[in-house]
Design a protein around this motif. Structure first.
Motif, PDB file in Angstrom:
ATOM      1  N   TYR A  31      88.190  34.375  57.165  1.00 33.64           N
ATOM      2  CA  TYR A  31      86.901  33.680  57.199  1.00 33.64           C
ATOM      3  C   TYR A  31      86.281  33.795  58.582  1.00 33.64           C
ATOM      4  N   VAL A  32      84.997  33.531  58.638  1.00 34.54           N
ATOM      5  CA  VAL A  32      84.282  33.427  59.908  1.00 34.54           C
ATOM      6  C   VAL A  32      83.683  32.035  59.989  1.00 34.54           C
ATOM      7  N   GLU A  33      83.870  31.367  61.109  1.00 33.20           N
ATOM      8  CA  GLU A  33      83.378  30.002  61.304  1.00 33.20           C
ATOM      9  C   GLU A  33      82.309  29.993  62.389  1.00 33.20           C
ATOM     10  N   VAL A  34      81.229  29.255  62.127  1.00 34.22           N
ATOM     11  CA  VAL A  34      80.162  29.096  63.119  1.00 34.22           C
ATOM     12  C   VAL A  34      79.718  27.639  63.148  1.00 34.22           C
ATOM     13  N   MET A  35      79.093  27.262  64.243  1.00 41.28           N
ATOM     14  CA  MET A  35      78.510  25.927  64.320  1.00 41.28           C
ATOM     15  C   MET A  35      77.232  25.898  63.491  1.00 41.28           C
ATOM     16  N   CYS A  36      77.038  24.816  62.750  1.00 44.64           N
ATOM     17  CA  CYS A  36      75.823  24.679  61.959  1.00 44.64           C
ATOM     18  C   CYS A  36      75.329  23.243  62.058  1.00 44.64           C
ATOM     19  N   GLY A  37      74.222  22.963  61.403  1.00 47.25           N
ATOM     20  CA  GLY A  37      73.687  21.613  61.431  1.00 47.25           C
ATOM     21  C   GLY A  37      72.572  21.436  60.416  1.00 47.25           C
ATOM     22  N   CYS A  38      72.144  20.184  60.276  1.00 50.06           N
ATOM     23  CA  CYS A  38      71.026  19.849  59.391  1.00 50.06           C
ATOM     24  C   CYS A  38      70.293  18.682  60.030  1.00 50.06           C
ATOM     25  N   THR A  39      68.979  18.743  60.056  1.00 52.09           N
ATOM     26  CA  THR A  39      68.186  17.751  60.777  1.00 52.09           C
ATOM     27  C   THR A  39      67.499  16.772  59.836  1.00 52.09           C
ATOM     28  N   SER A  40      67.706  15.494  60.117  1.00 56.68           N
ATOM     29  CA  SER A  40      67.010  14.417  59.413  1.00 56.68           C
ATOM     30  C   SER A  40      66.021  13.785  60.384  1.00 56.68           C
ATOM     31  N   ARG A  42      65.036  10.893  60.363  1.00 56.47           N
ATOM     32  CA  ARG A  42      65.473   9.520  60.641  1.00 56.47           C
ATOM     33  C   ARG A  42      66.735   9.472  61.483  1.00 56.47           C
ATOM     34  N   TYR A  43      67.716  10.344  61.158  1.00 54.59           N
ATOM     35  CA  TYR A  43      69.015  10.260  61.812  1.00 54.59           C
ATOM     36  C   TYR A  43      69.253  11.344  62.865  1.00 54.59           C
ATOM     37  N   GLY A  44      68.353  12.322  62.940  1.00 55.36           N
ATOM     38  CA  GLY A  44      68.532  13.386  63.912  1.00 55.36           C
ATOM     39  C   GLY A  44      69.414  14.506  63.380  1.00 55.36           C
ATOM     40  N   ASP A  45      70.026  15.237  64.297  1.00 55.78           N
ATOM     41  CA  ASP A  45      70.846  16.388  63.925  1.00 55.78           C
ATOM     42  C   ASP A  45      72.258  15.979  63.532  1.00 55.78           C
ATOM     43  N   ALA A  46      72.713  16.469  62.384  1.00 55.23           N
ATOM     44  CA  ALA A  46      74.119  16.329  61.975  1.00 55.23           C
ATOM     45  C   ALA A  46      74.779  17.672  62.261  1.00 55.23           C
ATOM     46  N   ILE A  47      75.789  17.676  63.123  1.00 53.11           N
ATOM     47  CA  ILE A  47      76.451  18.901  63.541  1.00 53.11           C
ATOM     48  C   ILE A  47      77.718  19.109  62.719  1.00 53.11           C
ATOM     49  N   ALA A  48      78.032  20.373  62.423  1.00 56.67           N
ATOM     50  CA  ALA A  48      79.193  20.675  61.592  1.00 56.67           C
ATOM     51  C   ALA A  48      79.677  22.095  61.883  1.00 56.67           C
ATOM     52  N   LYS A  49      80.743  22.480  61.180  1.00 54.35           N
ATOM     53  CA  LYS A  49      81.263  23.838  61.257  1.00 54.35           C
ATOM     54  C   LYS A  49      81.219  24.455  59.866  1.00 54.35           C
ATOM     55  N   LEU A  50      80.635  25.631  59.780  1.00 54.92           N
ATOM     56  CA  LEU A  50      80.516  26.353  58.522  1.00 54.92           C
ATOM     57  C   LEU A  50      81.517  27.497  58.478  1.00 54.92           C
ATOM     58  N   ARG A  51      82.276  27.580  57.396  1.00 53.42           N
ATOM     59  CA  ARG A  51      83.189  28.695  57.192  1.00 53.42           C
ATOM     60  C   ARG A  51      82.664  29.583  56.069  1.00 53.42           C
ATOM     61  N   ASN A  93      67.282  24.335  54.984  1.00 50.61           N
ATOM     62  CA  ASN A  93      67.486  23.122  55.771  1.00 50.61           C
ATOM     63  C   ASN A  93      68.741  23.137  56.635  1.00 50.61           C
ATOM     64  N   VAL A  94      69.765  23.860  56.203  1.00 47.07           N
ATOM     65  CA  VAL A  94      70.966  23.992  57.018  1.00 47.07           C
ATOM     66  C   VAL A  94      70.760  25.167  57.969  1.00 47.07           C
ATOM     67  N   TRP A  95      71.019  24.948  59.259  1.00 49.52           N
ATOM     68  CA  TRP A  95      70.730  25.962  60.267  1.00 49.52           C
ATOM     69  C   TRP A  95      71.948  26.270  61.136  1.00 49.52           C
ATOM     70  N   VAL A  96      71.850  27.381  61.837  1.00 52.13           N
ATOM     71  CA  VAL A  96      72.831  27.762  62.863  1.00 52.13           C
ATOM     72  C   VAL A  96      72.052  28.054  64.138  1.00 52.13           C
ATOM     73  N   ILE A  97      72.747  28.046  65.256  1.00 57.04           N
ATOM     74  CA  ILE A  97      72.120  28.334  66.541  1.00 57.04           C
ATOM     75  C   ILE A  97      72.262  29.822  66.844  1.00 57.04           C
ATOM     76  N   VAL A  98      71.140  30.508  66.957  1.00 54.35           N
ATOM     77  CA  VAL A  98      71.126  31.938  67.286  1.00 54.35           C
ATOM     78  C   VAL A  98      70.240  32.124  68.512  1.00 54.35           C
ATOM     79  N   GLY A  99      70.839  32.581  69.591  1.00 57.20           N
ATOM     80  CA  GLY A  99      70.068  32.772  70.823  1.00 57.20           C
ATOM     81  C   GLY A  99      69.448  31.491  71.325  1.00 57.20           C
ATOM     82  N   GLY A 100      70.119  30.356  71.073  1.00 51.59           N
ATOM     83  CA  GLY A 100      69.626  29.069  71.546  1.00 51.59           C
ATOM     84  C   GLY A 100      68.611  28.396  70.646  1.00 51.59           C
ATOM     85  N   GLU A 101      68.289  29.007  69.502  1.00 52.02           N
ATOM     86  CA  GLU A 101      67.313  28.432  68.582  1.00 52.02           C
ATOM     87  C   GLU A 101      67.940  28.147  67.224  1.00 52.02           C
ATOM     88  N   LYS A 102      67.403  27.140  66.539  1.00 51.19           N
ATOM     89  CA  LYS A 102      67.878  26.791  65.202  1.00 51.19           C
ATOM     90  C   LYS A 102      67.276  27.759  64.186  1.00 51.19           C
TER      91      LYS A 102
END
Length: 243
Positions: A31-40, A42-51, A93-102
């Motif tokens: 598998y390949v794992e990367v940092m991901c997230g989803c922005t609300s 109301r609650y802001g960014d929820a950070i996670a790891k995507l495999r 809605n689910v994003w990853v950081i590429v070159g510093g951008e969502k």
């Protein structure tokens, strides 16, 4: 950023240049794992790891708070968990950081194997419709108003939406995966329910008003059962396939 040598020695799911600018890249066994997230809003960014797995499966381990123990979430489940207001569009809605951008998943290479698996299931389903099981439309009732909403089950994504709704004891109209009814606004409990005379038409290829037959009722296939789901029905199906 990704470690080039690690990528070169990893599972080779992606080329090194495809992952070089992504944040949190980690290549594991299969598998390949990367940092991901989803922005609300109301609650802001929820950070996670995507495999990402070669069979098309996508698993997310949430890290929205230090005490969060949600893992092996589907992207759709993570989107809902994050509190995203306009849910049901996880590819955007689910994003990853590429070159510093969502960047939305839909604009990255990370859905390559998911899309390939989806196309394969759709082709298999089309080939089988003439002689085997065709998934008819199903209905799910709202816990708040009691109205039933129609779910089409023609693709793996549509089957998953219905599967998740059936598994949710608190499912309500606002959770309905489709944004509009006949070109109208978003679905709420105030939206009209389908007439009874219309409900009898559920897409069976043998008979338009079929109440359920071997041509349109499925008891389990690769289109409507999911290896990343922990419900007993999916676990049993997956175990039988592997046996």
């Amino acid at each position: 950023m990704a470690n080039v040598e690690e990528i070169q020695c990893g599972s080779m799911l992606f080329r090194q240049e495809e992952l070089r600018e992504m944040s949190g890249v980690n290549v594991g066994g299969g598998y390949v794992e990367v940092m991901c997230g989803c922005t609300s809003h109301r609650y802001g960014d929820a950070i996670a790891k995507l495999r990402v797995f070669p069979n098309g499966n996508l698993e997310i381990t949430c890290e929205c708070t230090p005490g969060c123990d949600e893992d092996k979430l589907t992207p759709a489940a993570f989107e809902k968990h994050s509190g995203r207001e306009t849910a049901k569009k996880w590819k955007n809605n689910v994003w990853v950081i590429v070159g510093g951008e969502k960047i939305p998943l839909s604009k990255t290479v990370l859905l390559k194997y998911y899309n390939e698996a989806l196309k394969k299931c759709n082709r298999s389903n089309r080939r089988s419709q003439g002689t085997k099981v065709f998934h008819r439309d199903e209905f799910v009732g709202c816990i708040e108003c009691g109205k039933e909403r129609r779910f089409r089950l023609r693709s793996r994504d549509e089957c998953r939406l219905h599967h998740n709704a059936m598994a949710d004891p608190n499912w309500k109209c606002s959770d309905f995966p489709y944004d509009k009814i006949d070109g109208g606004g978003r679905i709420t409990c105030e939206a009209e329910e389908e007439r009874g005379s219309r409900k009898v038409y559920r897409g069976c290829t043998r008979s338009p008003t079929c109440k359920g037959c071997t041509s349109c009722v499925c008891f389990g296939c690769e289109l409507c059962r999911f290896s990343d789901c922990t419900c007993q029905t999916c676990v049993d199906f997956t175990s039988n396939v592997k046996a």
